[in-house]
Design an enzyme around this catalytic site. Structure first.
Site, PDB file in Angstrom:
ATOM      1  N   GLU A  24    -112.139  30.428  58.012  1.00  0.00           N
ATOM      2  CA  GLU A  24    -112.890  29.197  57.735  1.00  0.00           C
ATOM      3  C   GLU A  24    -111.930  28.163  57.175  1.00  0.00           C
ATOM      4  O   GLU A  24    -110.855  28.522  56.687  1.00  0.00           O
ATOM      5  CB  GLU A  24    -113.959  29.459  56.659  1.00  0.00           C
ATOM      6  CG  GLU A  24    -115.081  30.336  57.127  1.00  0.00           C
ATOM      7  CD  GLU A  24    -115.828  30.966  55.968  1.00  0.00           C
ATOM      8  OE1 GLU A  24    -115.511  30.669  54.800  1.00  0.00           O
ATOM      9  OE2 GLU A  24    -116.726  31.775  56.243  1.00  0.00           O
ATOM     10  N   LYS A  63    -110.718  25.603  54.281  1.00  0.00           N
ATOM     11  CA  LYS A  63    -110.855  25.593  52.825  1.00  0.00           C
ATOM     12  C   LYS A  63    -111.268  24.176  52.435  1.00  0.00           C
ATOM     13  O   LYS A  63    -110.482  23.236  52.525  1.00  0.00           O
ATOM     14  CB  LYS A  63    -109.543  25.980  52.159  1.00  0.00           C
ATOM     15  CG  LYS A  63    -109.680  26.201  50.675  1.00  0.00           C
ATOM     16  CD  LYS A  63    -108.470  26.917  50.113  1.00  0.00           C
ATOM     17  CE  LYS A  63    -108.694  27.362  48.680  1.00  0.00           C
ATOM     18  NZ  LYS A  63    -108.997  26.303  47.757  1.00  0.00           N
ATOM     19  N   ASP A 109    -112.266  21.058  50.254  1.00  0.00           N
ATOM     20  CA  ASP A 109    -111.761  20.596  48.967  1.00  0.00           C
ATOM     21  C   ASP A 109    -112.860  19.887  48.199  1.00  0.00           C
ATOM     22  O   ASP A 109    -112.988  18.666  48.234  1.00  0.00           O
ATOM     23  CB  ASP A 109    -110.567  19.661  49.212  1.00  0.00           C
ATOM     24  CG  ASP A 109    -109.730  19.511  47.967  1.00  0.00           C
ATOM     25  OD1 ASP A 109    -109.958  20.277  47.006  1.00  0.00           O
ATOM     26  OD2 ASP A 109    -108.858  18.635  47.943  1.00  0.00           O
ATOM     27  N   TYR A 142    -120.704  28.982  52.411  1.00  0.00           N
ATOM     28  CA  TYR A 142    -119.806  29.901  53.105  1.00  0.00           C
ATOM     29  C   TYR A 142    -119.933  31.351  52.667  1.00  0.00           C
ATOM     30  O   TYR A 142    -119.155  32.188  53.092  1.00  0.00           O
ATOM     31  CB  TYR A 142    -118.351  29.439  53.015  1.00  0.00           C
ATOM     32  CG  TYR A 142    -117.908  29.076  51.602  1.00  0.00           C
ATOM     33  CD1 TYR A 142    -117.827  30.042  50.597  1.00  0.00           C
ATOM     34  CD2 TYR A 142    -117.573  27.772  51.282  1.00  0.00           C
ATOM     35  CE1 TYR A 142    -117.428  29.703  49.325  1.00  0.00           C
ATOM     36  CE2 TYR A 142    -117.164  27.422  50.010  1.00  0.00           C
ATOM     37  CZ  TYR A 142    -117.094  28.399  49.029  1.00  0.00           C
ATOM     38  OH  TYR A 142    -116.713  28.058  47.767  1.00  0.00           O
ATOM     39  N   LYS A 176    -102.582  27.431  52.562  1.00  0.00           N
ATOM     40  CA  LYS A 176    -102.667  25.990  52.248  1.00  0.00           C
ATOM     41  C   LYS A 176    -101.727  25.210  53.153  1.00  0.00           C
ATOM     42  O   LYS A 176    -100.570  25.599  53.331  1.00  0.00           O
ATOM     43  CB  LYS A 176    -102.251  25.757  50.795  1.00  0.00           C
ATOM     44  CG  LYS A 176    -103.176  26.408  49.784  1.00  0.00           C
ATOM     45  CD  LYS A 176    -104.251  25.437  49.383  1.00  0.00           C
ATOM     46  CE  LYS A 176    -104.710  25.673  47.985  1.00  0.00           C
ATOM     47  NZ  LYS A 176    -104.328  24.786  46.984  1.00  0.00           N
ATOM     48  N   CYS A 215     -97.921 -14.067  36.584  1.00  0.00           N
ATOM     49  CA  CYS A 215     -98.584 -13.886  37.874  1.00  0.00           C
ATOM     50  C   CYS A 215     -97.662 -14.321  39.022  1.00  0.00           C
ATOM     51  O   CYS A 215     -97.117 -15.425  38.982  1.00  0.00           O
ATOM     52  CB  CYS A 215     -99.875 -14.699  37.890  1.00  0.00           C
ATOM     53  SG  CYS A 215    -100.684 -14.654  39.492  1.00  0.00           S
ATOM     54  N   CYS A 231     -99.312 -17.658  40.555  1.00  0.00           N
ATOM     55  CA  CYS A 231     -99.528 -18.938  39.865  1.00  0.00           C
ATOM     56  C   CYS A 231     -98.731 -19.048  38.575  1.00  0.00           C
ATOM     57  O   CYS A 231     -98.889 -20.018  37.829  1.00  0.00           O
ATOM     58  CB  CYS A 231    -101.016 -19.131  39.584  1.00  0.00           C
ATOM     59  SG  CYS A 231    -101.625 -18.023  38.315  1.00  0.00           S
ATOM     60  N   CYS A 249    -104.381 -11.494  35.788  1.00  0.00           N
ATOM     61  CA  CYS A 249    -103.998 -12.895  35.679  1.00  0.00           C
ATOM     62  C   CYS A 249    -105.239 -13.638  35.182  1.00  0.00           C
ATOM     63  O   CYS A 249    -106.279 -13.610  35.841  1.00  0.00           O
ATOM     64  CB  CYS A 249    -103.571 -13.453  37.036  1.00  0.00           C
ATOM     65  SG  CYS A 249    -103.496 -15.254  37.020  1.00  0.00           S
ATOM     66  N   CYS A 302    -105.643 -19.851  40.322  1.00  0.00           N
ATOM     67  CA  CYS A 302    -104.804 -18.842  40.984  1.00  0.00           C
ATOM     68  C   CYS A 302    -105.338 -18.618  42.420  1.00  0.00           C
ATOM     69  O   CYS A 302    -106.469 -18.151  42.598  1.00  0.00           O
ATOM     70  CB  CYS A 302    -104.855 -17.568  40.159  1.00  0.00           C
ATOM     71  SG  CYS A 302    -103.844 -16.236  40.814  1.00  0.00           S
TER      72      CYS A 302
HETATM   73  S1  IVH Z   1    -114.626  32.059  49.721  1.00  0.00           S
HETATM   74  C1  IVH Z   1    -113.410  35.027  46.042  1.00  0.00           C
HETATM   75  N1  IVH Z   1    -114.496  30.173  51.483  1.00  0.00           N
HETATM   76  O1  IVH Z   1    -111.804  27.925  47.160  1.00  0.00           O
HETATM   77  C2  IVH Z   1    -113.566  33.606  46.346  1.00  0.00           C
HETATM   78  N2  IVH Z   1    -113.909  29.634  49.231  1.00  0.00           N
HETATM   79  O2  IVH Z   1    -109.789  29.461  45.526  1.00  0.00           O
HETATM   80  C3  IVH Z   1    -114.245  33.487  47.649  1.00  0.00           C
HETATM   81  N3  IVH Z   1    -113.307  27.300  48.894  1.00  0.00           N
HETATM   82  O3  IVH Z   1    -113.725  28.678  44.352  1.00  0.00           O
HETATM   83  C4  IVH Z   1    -114.385  32.104  48.024  1.00  0.00           C
HETATM   84  N4  IVH Z   1    -113.598  26.646  50.977  1.00  0.00           N
HETATM   85  O4  IVH Z   1    -114.408  26.684  45.715  1.00  0.00           O
HETATM   86  C5  IVH Z   1    -114.315  30.498  50.186  1.00  0.00           C
HETATM   87  N5  IVH Z   1    -114.457  28.598  53.170  1.00  0.00           N
HETATM   88  C6  IVH Z   1    -114.292  28.908  51.888  1.00  0.00           C
HETATM   89  C7  IVH Z   1    -113.876  27.970  50.919  1.00  0.00           C
HETATM   90  C8  IVH Z   1    -113.692  28.373  49.591  1.00  0.00           C
HETATM   91  C9  IVH Z   1    -113.271  26.267  49.756  1.00  0.00           C
HETATM   92  C10 IVH Z   1    -112.957  27.198  47.454  1.00  0.00           C
HETATM   93  C11 IVH Z   1    -114.021  27.744  46.535  1.00  0.00           C
HETATM   94  C12 IVH Z   1    -113.355  28.776  45.701  1.00  0.00           C
HETATM   95  C13 IVH Z   1    -111.910  28.454  45.867  1.00  0.00           C
HETATM   96  C14 IVH Z   1    -111.124  29.713  45.751  1.00  0.00           C
END
Ligand code: IVH
Length: 669
Positions: free
Chosen positions: A114, A116, A118, A225, A312, A406, A409, A424, A430
């Site tokens: 999946e 990740k 943010d 998720y 990452k 500034c 001006c 300013c 200005c």
């Molecule tokens: S599974 C045991 N799936 O990443 C933790 N986490 O570093 C299992 N996160 O606190 C988490 N996307 O906030 C999972 N597809 C995803 C995710 C995800 C973002 C975040 C989540 C978690 C942190 C873990």
């Protein structure tokens, strides 16, 4: 109204609103106008306040918030919320795969990948299909109970349909979609506030707000998720994702099942750039062993599962030379330093400039001209300078001295206490501030003069014709016609736009004035609270903070604005030009009580009047217009082309069907 009646009406309204919400948010259609919808919702809110005992736990009113939580209760997580171990390299990913292989004694396994997301991790508890708890991750063991705020997130179901486990928990990531984040920041900059740094922190701050009504307006979203339940036996992560989808949860359709680590690497490569098109920021991918039984065999370390890892993506960065620092002055006089860079290719585009935000940022980075700097493009659109390569610093470089006057001006800059930004103070002399104020004034949300634009304003300024919004109303045909690129038609167009703007309602004019911290919503509150610009201009601090939702900062700003004779003069000129500087009360249109307490549904096309005119007339004679046909309805006012289903329903329920002529007779009496 009796308690029984209230209970019945609450039930009916809740059902109806849920139905319309579902149409609107899930099926992208609607059967009623926004106005009618708001009317239903307002009625339900009112009844729920009077009879809270009948409010449903999944009431649709919770989507719009309104509850205030002074302090969030601490809640212990039933299953701890762990974190994931991270890697940035495919080598380490392959090592992870080897550990999995070994841990499973060479039996076969597959992965589920999946993105990740943010955002902010959330845990949601459902009991008997009802969302009962929404909790932050906190320290992993216990978090904050933010249920009221979570309930405003439209894609999180308040009640489940179909076959669901009696009690279970789902986890996911709440986020502020990029688009909403940018919109929010544009609004902040518009009223002279500092923009938020990034979408993630904004989402996190939003979820911790005390007023769920404000949370509802921000437009958070959430991807789910994972699912955990003691009762439901789920064999694989894939199966739990399928179940989440089936139950109506918002699952990002970006996942993939992978049979081996090479397929995982393909997935990583595929999403490296594709992820930029997603509505939210992502910073990597999460690889999970698919089988739950195998997850249990692999187990956990103290902090994270051994069956999952986060890969990452490296933020794209490039090294380049800092050639110069220039300074931009905005509408409010705020000065923003900009790094002028040796052009460098970064994530497919050539970067020449990067924002440095303010003087503190320059000090924090310890920037010097001629430095080799690292520029990064994260999920954000504007590149930023993240670090200086000290090893390449020229021996004779000197710290940057931030400008004191500034650049536009020459006025000496000031810095308000506790603020990072320099200003300013030369509001009236200005150039970018003058032009910026006129641009703010004409924008769509303000006076909406779309026949004028940045270029024309600049031309008018250069010719000495427009120095303030009020000057627009003194422009003659010749003033505009002489401008470069203007012909007869375009000139007429500009004049027409300016003339039409005189009808803009007071609250929009108030916003257009560009008072610091007075955004569109605040302008509406001030307009409603004071009703006329004269009262607003002469209001005391105490009177201002009496107005709902107006606090110290806004009150001070309004006082400062109207204390300035230049601003007072400008407002006077706008008033003389014929702009709306007070709330126009709808004239008392009550004509008779001929239709007192009678309810009407208006449907179809009529010979003499529009539907809206008929509805107005009904109200003016004491009647009530509603949207749905029920047994309690008194009259169905039917025109041509009314749907046969409505007619049939009305006949079946014994509702009286009347024509336009019948209706006119009723009010004649
Ligand atoms: S599974 C045991 N799936 O990443 C933790 N986490 O570093 C299992 N996160 O606190 C988490 N996307 O906030 C999972 N597809 C995803 C995710 C995800 C973002 C975040 C989540 C978690 C942190 C873990």
């Amino acid at each position: 109204m009796t308690r029984e009646e209230a209970q019945k009406e609450i039930a009916g309204l809740s059902e109806k609103i849920n139905y319309h919400n579902d149409l609107y948010y899930q099926k992208n259609t609607s059967e009623i106008t926004d106005y009618e919808f708001d009317h239903l919702l307002d009625r339900l809110i009112q009844l729920e306040q009077e009879f809270p005992e009948f409010k449903y736990p999944d009431s649709p009113t919770q989507r719009v918030g309104g509850t205030i939580t002074k302090e969030f209760e601490t809640v212990y997580h039933k299953y701890p919320m762990l974190s994931l171990s991270n890697t940035y390299s495919t080598e380490e990913l392959k090592e992870f795969d080897q550990r999995v292989k070994k841990g499973l004694n060479d039996e076969s396994y597959s992965y589920f990948c999946e993105l990740k997301f943010d955002g902010v991790a959330l845990s949601l508890t459902y009991e008997n299909g009802i969302l009962t708890k929404g909790v932050t991750r906190g320290d992993g063991t216990r978090g904050d109970n933010i249920t009221n705020n979570v309930k405003t997130i439209r894609t999180i179901p308040l009640r489940l349909k179909g076959d669901f486990p009696g009690e279970f928990e789902v986890r996911g990531e709440a986020f502020l979609p990029k688009e909403n984040f940018l919109k929010l920041n544009r609004e902040k900059e518009d009223i002279g506030e500092e923009p938020y740094a990034n979408a993630r922190n904004t989402a996190s701050g939003t979820l911790k707000m005390q007023d769920s009504g404000v949370v509802a307006k921000r437009g958070l979203d959430c991807y789910l998720y994972s699912m955990m339940s003691d009762s439901e036996k789920i064999a694989s992560h894939e199966a739990s994702i399928e179940l989440l989808i089936k139950l109506g949860f918002n699952v990002s359709r970006t996942f993939a099942k992978c049979d081996n680590i090479d397929q995982v690497i393909e997935y990583i490569n595929e999403w490296e750039t594709k992820r930029m098109e997603l509505p939210l920021e992502t910073d990597g991918i999460v690889v999970k062993v698919n089988s739950i039984q195998q997850q249990n065999v692999l187990g956990y370390t103290a902090k994270s599962p051994r069956w999952a890892i986060a890969f990452k993506y490296k933020a794209e960065s490039a090294a380049t030379l800092l050639n110069n620092i220039t300074y931009q002055v905005g509408r409010t006089g705020a000065v923003t330093p900009v790094a002028e860079l040796q052009p460098v290719l970064l994530a497919g585009t050539t970067v020449k400039r990067a924002s440095l935000h303010n003087a503190n940022e320059i000090t924090r980075l310890d920037l010097r001209l001629g430095d080799t700097v690292l520029v990064e493009k994260g999920g954000e659109i504007i590149p930023k300078v993240t670090a200086v390569d000290m090893s390449k610093r020229p021996a004779d470089s000197k710290p940057i001295e931030y400008i004191t006057t500034c650049p536009e001006c020459n006025t000496e800059l000031i810095r308000h206490e506790g603020e990072a930004v320099h200003y300013c103070p030369n509001l009236t002399g200005c150039p970018p501030q003058i032009k910026g104020r006129v641009e703010h004034f004409i924008q769509r949300k303000a006076m909406n003069i779309d026949s004028l634009g940045e270029r024309t304003i600049s031309l008018l300024y250069d010719k000495g014709l427009v120095y303030s919004p009020a000057d627009l109303y003194d422009l003659s045909f010749d003033d505009i016609f002489q401008l470069e690129g203007f012909k007869e038609l375009s000139t007429q167009n500009v004049l027409k736009g300016i003339e039409a703007s005189k009808e803009t309602p007071f609250e929009s004019v108030l916003f257009a004035l560009g008072i610091r911290y007075v955004g569109k919503t605040v302008a509406e509150k001030l307009a409603q609270g004071m009703r006329t610009v004269d009262r607003l201009a002469n209001a005391t601090y105490e009177e201002l903070i009496e107005i709902p939702e107006i606090g110290d900062r806004i009150a001070q700003s309004v006082l400062v604005f109207f204390q300035d004779p230049v601003n007072r003069q400008e407002v006077k000129r706008l008033e003389n030009a014929g702009l709306q500087l007070e709330i126009k009360d709808k004239p008392n249109t009550k004509i008779s009580s001929a239709l007192a307490d009678k309810t009407f549904v208006v449907s179809g096309v009529f010979e003499n009047y529009s539907r809206d005119e008929l509805k107005e007339t009904i109200k003016n004679h004491g009647g009530k217009v509603i949207s749905a046909i029920s047994g309690k309805l008194d009259f169905l006012l039917a025109g041509d082309k009314m749907g046969p289903a409505k007619k049939e329903k009305a006949e079946k329920l014994g509702v009286k069907i009347i024509s336009e002529v019948d209706f006119l007779k009723m009010i004649e009496q």
